[in-house]
Design a protein around this motif. Structure first.
Motif, PDB file in Angstrom:
ATOM      1  N   PRO A 357      64.825 143.710  20.560  1.00  0.00           N
ATOM      2  CA  PRO A 357      63.841 143.210  19.596  1.00  0.00           C
ATOM      3  C   PRO A 357      62.788 144.281  19.303  1.00  0.00           C
ATOM      4  CG  PRO A 357      63.525 142.194  21.760  1.00  0.00           C
ATOM      5  CD  PRO A 357      64.735 143.070  21.876  1.00  0.00           C
ATOM      6  N   PRO A 358      62.226 144.267  18.082  1.00  0.00           N
ATOM      7  CA  PRO A 358      61.280 145.330  17.686  1.00  0.00           C
ATOM      8  C   PRO A 358      60.061 145.463  18.599  1.00  0.00           C
ATOM      9  CG  PRO A 358      61.930 144.021  15.798  1.00  0.00           C
ATOM     10  CD  PRO A 358      62.519 143.347  16.993  1.00  0.00           C
ATOM     11  N   GLN A 359      59.698 144.400  19.356  1.00  0.00           N
ATOM     12  CA  GLN A 359      58.493 144.552  20.198  1.00  0.00           C
ATOM     13  C   GLN A 359      58.695 145.536  21.345  1.00  0.00           C
ATOM     14  OE1 GLN A 359      60.074 141.510  19.842  1.00  0.00           O
ATOM     15  NE2 GLN A 359      59.549 140.118  21.514  1.00  0.00           N
ATOM     16  N   ILE A 360      59.936 145.986  21.553  1.00  0.00           N
ATOM     17  CA  ILE A 360      60.200 146.995  22.590  1.00  0.00           C
ATOM     18  C   ILE A 360      59.880 148.404  22.052  1.00  0.00           C
ATOM     19  CG2 ILE A 360      62.037 147.966  24.111  1.00  0.00           C
ATOM     20  CD1 ILE A 360      61.603 145.049  24.745  1.00  0.00           C
ATOM     21  N   ASP A 361      59.881 148.544  20.714  1.00  0.00           N
ATOM     22  CA  ASP A 361      59.879 149.882  20.094  1.00  0.00           C
ATOM     23  C   ASP A 361      58.707 150.773  20.497  1.00  0.00           C
ATOM     24  OD1 ASP A 361      62.024 148.763  18.844  1.00  0.00           O
ATOM     25  OD2 ASP A 361      61.200 148.853  16.808  1.00  0.00           O
ATOM     26  N   ALA A 362      57.549 150.172  20.762  1.00  0.00           N
ATOM     27  CA  ALA A 362      56.365 150.991  21.035  1.00  0.00           C
ATOM     28  C   ALA A 362      56.341 151.512  22.472  1.00  0.00           C
ATOM     29  CB  ALA A 362      55.101 150.175  20.763  1.00  0.00           C
ATOM     30  N   ASP A 363      57.218 151.001  23.313  1.00  0.00           N
ATOM     31  CA  ASP A 363      57.244 151.463  24.714  1.00  0.00           C
ATOM     32  C   ASP A 363      57.764 152.908  24.749  1.00  0.00           C
ATOM     33  OD1 ASP A 363      57.308 150.031  27.689  1.00  0.00           O
ATOM     34  OD2 ASP A 363      58.649 151.774  27.530  1.00  0.00           O
ATOM     35  N   PRO A 364      57.133 153.777  25.562  1.00  0.00           N
ATOM     36  CA  PRO A 364      57.588 155.189  25.579  1.00  0.00           C
ATOM     37  C   PRO A 364      59.027 155.354  26.059  1.00  0.00           C
ATOM     38  CG  PRO A 364      55.813 154.806  27.181  1.00  0.00           C
ATOM     39  CD  PRO A 364      55.943 153.558  26.385  1.00  0.00           C
ATOM     40  N   ARG A 365      59.575 154.349  26.720  1.00  0.00           N
ATOM     41  CA  ARG A 365      60.968 154.451  27.163  1.00  0.00           C
ATOM     42  C   ARG A 365      61.951 154.196  26.017  1.00  0.00           C
ATOM     43  NH1 ARG A 365      59.636 150.608  32.200  1.00  0.00           N
ATOM     44  NH2 ARG A 365      58.276 149.844  30.547  1.00  0.00           N
ATOM     45  N   ALA A 366      61.472 153.602  24.943  1.00  0.00           N
ATOM     46  CA  ALA A 366      62.345 153.322  23.793  1.00  0.00           C
ATOM     47  C   ALA A 366      62.593 154.636  23.050  1.00  0.00           C
ATOM     48  CB  ALA A 366      61.687 152.302  22.872  1.00  0.00           C
ATOM     49  N   GLN A 367      63.770 155.197  23.222  1.00  0.00           N
ATOM     50  CA  GLN A 367      64.049 156.538  22.698  1.00  0.00           C
ATOM     51  C   GLN A 367      64.946 156.518  21.456  1.00  0.00           C
ATOM     52  OE1 GLN A 367      63.037 159.784  24.023  1.00  0.00           O
ATOM     53  NE2 GLN A 367      61.484 158.377  24.760  1.00  0.00           N
ATOM     54  N   TYR A 368      65.315 155.322  20.971  1.00  0.00           N
ATOM     55  CA  TYR A 368      66.376 155.265  19.973  1.00  0.00           C
ATOM     56  C   TYR A 368      66.044 155.870  18.617  1.00  0.00           C
ATOM     57  CZ  TYR A 368      64.143 150.703  20.794  1.00  0.00           C
ATOM     58  OH  TYR A 368      63.246 149.719  21.107  1.00  0.00           O
ATOM     59  N   PHE A 369      64.790 155.786  18.174  1.00  0.00           N
ATOM     60  CA  PHE A 369      64.493 156.417  16.878  1.00  0.00           C
ATOM     61  C   PHE A 369      64.504 157.943  17.012  1.00  0.00           C
ATOM     62  CE2 PHE A 369      62.972 152.143  15.797  1.00  0.00           C
ATOM     63  CZ  PHE A 369      63.600 151.992  14.578  1.00  0.00           C
ATOM     64  N   LEU A 370      63.989 158.407  18.146  1.00  0.00           N
ATOM     65  CA  LEU A 370      64.033 159.854  18.414  1.00  0.00           C
ATOM     66  C   LEU A 370      65.481 160.337  18.528  1.00  0.00           C
ATOM     67  CD1 LEU A 370      61.445 161.025  21.070  1.00  0.00           C
ATOM     68  CD2 LEU A 370      62.381 162.372  19.180  1.00  0.00           C
ATOM     69  N   GLN A 371      66.276 159.493  19.182  1.00  0.00           N
ATOM     70  CA  GLN A 371      67.704 159.790  19.359  1.00  0.00           C
ATOM     71  C   GLN A 371      68.363 160.020  17.988  1.00  0.00           C
ATOM     72  OE1 GLN A 371      69.507 156.345  21.127  1.00  0.00           O
ATOM     73  NE2 GLN A 371      71.592 157.127  21.066  1.00  0.00           N
ATOM     74  N   ALA A 372      68.042 159.140  17.032  1.00  0.00           N
ATOM     75  CA  ALA A 372      68.620 159.284  15.692  1.00  0.00           C
ATOM     76  C   ALA A 372      68.140 160.583  15.034  1.00  0.00           C
ATOM     77  CB  ALA A 372      68.253 158.083  14.832  1.00  0.00           C
ATOM     78  N   ARG A 373      66.865 160.924  15.241  1.00  0.00           N
ATOM     79  CA  ARG A 373      66.356 162.188  14.675  1.00  0.00           C
ATOM     80  C   ARG A 373      67.014 163.384  15.357  1.00  0.00           C
ATOM     81  NH1 ARG A 373      62.593 164.955  11.763  1.00  0.00           N
ATOM     82  NH2 ARG A 373      61.532 166.659  12.815  1.00  0.00           N
ATOM     83  N   ASN A 374      67.210 163.279  16.677  1.00  0.00           N
ATOM     84  CA  ASN A 374      67.888 164.357  17.397  1.00  0.00           C
ATOM     85  C   ASN A 374      69.271 164.629  16.815  1.00  0.00           C
ATOM     86  OD1 ASN A 374      65.769 164.644  19.162  1.00  0.00           O
ATOM     87  ND2 ASN A 374      66.682 163.403  20.783  1.00  0.00           N
ATOM     88  N   GLY A 375      69.869 163.582  16.234  1.00  0.00           N
ATOM     89  CA  GLY A 375      71.198 163.723  15.643  1.00  0.00           C
ATOM     90  C   GLY A 375      71.227 164.790  14.569  1.00  0.00           C
ATOM     91  N   MET A 376      70.159 164.875  13.809  1.00  0.00           N
ATOM     92  CA  MET A 376      70.086 165.881  12.740  1.00  0.00           C
ATOM     93  C   MET A 376      70.109 167.293  13.339  1.00  0.00           C
ATOM     94  SD  MET A 376      67.040 166.178   9.983  1.00  0.00           S
ATOM     95  CE  MET A 376      65.728 166.620  11.128  1.00  0.00           C
ATOM     96  N   TRP A 377      69.338 167.505  14.417  1.00  0.00           N
ATOM     97  CA  TRP A 377      69.265 168.845  15.024  1.00  0.00           C
ATOM     98  C   TRP A 377      70.556 169.170  15.772  1.00  0.00           C
ATOM     99  CZ3 TRP A 377      65.600 171.158  12.638  1.00  0.00           C
ATOM    100  CH2 TRP A 377      64.426 170.481  12.289  1.00  0.00           C
ATOM    101  N   ALA A 378      71.097 168.173  16.466  1.00  0.00           N
ATOM    102  CA  ALA A 378      72.339 168.425  17.215  1.00  0.00           C
ATOM    103  C   ALA A 378      73.477 168.739  16.240  1.00  0.00           C
ATOM    104  CB  ALA A 378      72.697 167.212  18.064  1.00  0.00           C
ATOM    105  N   ARG A 379      73.489 168.060  15.104  1.00  0.00           N
ATOM    106  CA  ARG A 379      74.558 168.313  14.130  1.00  0.00           C
ATOM    107  C   ARG A 379      74.347 169.653  13.433  1.00  0.00           C
ATOM    108  NH1 ARG A 379      74.629 162.021  13.576  1.00  0.00           N
ATOM    109  NH2 ARG A 379      76.621 161.654  14.621  1.00  0.00           N
ATOM    110  N   ALA A 380      73.092 170.024  13.217  1.00  0.00           N
ATOM    111  CA  ALA A 380      72.835 171.357  12.655  1.00  0.00           C
ATOM    112  C   ALA A 380      73.343 172.416  13.637  1.00  0.00           C
ATOM    113  CB  ALA A 380      71.344 171.541  12.383  1.00  0.00           C
TER     114      ALA A 380
END
Ligand code: NCD
Length: 401
Positions: A357-380
């Motif tokens: 649920p979105p209320q987890i998103d603000a916790d520093p352990r929630a890494q999934y949005f960063l994970q998606a951004r990392n995808g751009m750099w890893a694919r580059a």
């Protein structure tokens, strides 16, 4: 193995026996050797399945992703990166739905100056006129320098890689194929970005807490996978990559339904690679006398992939079923987790099911949005590696730090 039915099936491997059938059924070592650049061991020719990445290759790619990221921080660096592969063209052939994989590959191409084109709907290509996927791939290979593809059919990208290899001597060109998701079997570039995310996260934790035991790197970590284990290609690929690290424990948490649970093939492979494998039917399970959630360094959540369900009733039953609450992250469960654990998800998350649920998103352990951004750099990094510009980038990075 299940195949999604939400898109028209690829034509090609059709009525008659598929020409590559025997080759995709060979022992994995033979297949890997055919997908690797013969002149340069450890350098991939095509990227088809996770097992192709050695630990050394993963470390090289994570390092390269960091280098590209560093250079891109300044406008001058970003412009310099865009000059590196301006002469290259990529085809994105995605006939199965995609948001992140498609867009992060597009953005990765743009970072390095590669121009791209796409076919996302086979109904708008000559496949509706009866053209086989193999003819389409041959055409893409004659216009572009690389083909990145996502299909509903398992092993389709592998078959296309063999086609490209076979015609190379005649056409004098070898167009690399990247598998961006093939049916339910593999998603190697998602696994690559997941490895980059885990490595980066624990290196960050170590920098912030130098005395914390076990911080840094991927060795010695305990990973939980939760949700649709059986049909999630991201889990299949990532588990195989993690198995290349030392002293890894994996906990697979899924409902006791054959299609959702860990497959016997992947379990055997992991056990053989020395992974300590456990299965559970709830996030609240205990292991060795204490709550499982307290033991995890990484919790990799996934959605229930209802597109594979043959009847809609089953999907609805799963959504409504109280027993499925056992596979959802909640604030209470979050509280049980280590302060330096990482919660990941390949996305999309399913808001109708609510595995995170979105209320987890603000916790520093929630890494999934960063994970998606990392995808751009890893694919580059992967594109730079396939086009052989690693050294240029490593030299540039020294200038821009
Ligand atoms: C995944 C996929 O397509 O396999 N998404 C992705 O590529 N990030 C996972 C999913 O669809 O659930």
């Amino acid at each position: 193995m299940t195949t999604s039915t939400t898109q028209p099936p690829e034509t090609g491997a059709s009525q008659t026996q598929d020409p590559f059938e025997t080759r995709v059924n060979r022992p994995v070592a033979e297949r890997i050797s055919e997908l690797t650049k013969q002149a340069k061991p450890d350098t991939l020719q095509h990227v088809i399945f996770a097992d192709q990445f050695s630990r050394a290759a993963l470390e090289r790619l994570c390092h390269l992703a960091e280098a590209i990221r560093t250079i891109a921080k300044s406008d001058e660096g970003a412009r310099a990166l865009q000059d590196l592969l301006r002469h290259k063209r990529t085809m994105l052939y995605f006939t199965q739905p995609s948001t992140r994989t498609f867009l992060s590959f597009t953005a990765a191409c743009q970072i390095l100056g590669i121009s791209c084109n796409e076919v996302r709907d086979p109904r708008l290509s000559s496949e509706v006129k009866g053209e086989s996927i193999y003819d389409s791939i041959r055409m893409f290979g004659s216009y572009f320098d690389m083909i990145i593809m996502r299909t509903v059919t398992p092993q389709m990208s592998e078959r296309c890689a063999y086609l490209v290899n076979d015609i190379a001597p005649r056409v004098n060109r070898l167009t690399p194929i990247i598998n961006a998701g093939s049916g339910a079997d593999e998603h190697p570039t998602q696994a690559l970005l997941d490895i980059y995310t885990i490595d980066r996260f624990f290196n960050f934790v170590k920098r912030e807490n130098p005395t914390l035991p076990g911080a840094g790197g991927i060795d010695n970590k305990t990973i939980g996978f939760c949700g649709d284990i059986g049909r999630g290609r991201t889990i299949r690929s990532l588990a195989q990559l993690l198995a290349k690290y030392n002293n890894i424990t994996m906990h697979f948490i899924a409902a006791d339904e054959p299609e959702l649970r860990l497959g016997a093939d992947i379990k055997a492979k992991l056990t053989q690679a020395g992974v300590d494998v456990h299965e559970h039917d709830s996030l609240d399970a205990t292991h060795a006398g204490s709550p499982l959630l307290e033991q995890l360094d990484v919790l990799y959540m996934t959605r229930i992939q209802t597109e594979h369900d043959k009847d809609a009733g089953k999907t609805e039953a799963r959504r409504q079923n109280d027993a499925m609450q056992a596979f959802k992250m909640t604030p209470q469960r979050l509280q049980q987790m280590k302060p330096h654990a990482s919660i990941m998800h390949p996305f999309p998350r399913d808001q109708r099911f609510g595995e995170i649920p979105p209320q987890i998103d603000a916790d520093p352990r929630a890494q999934y949005f960063l994970q998606a951004r990392n995808g751009m750099w890893a694919r580059a990094a992967l594109l730079a590696d396939l086009f052989g510009i690693n050294d240029v980038i490593e030299t540039m990075a020294k200038q821009y730090t």
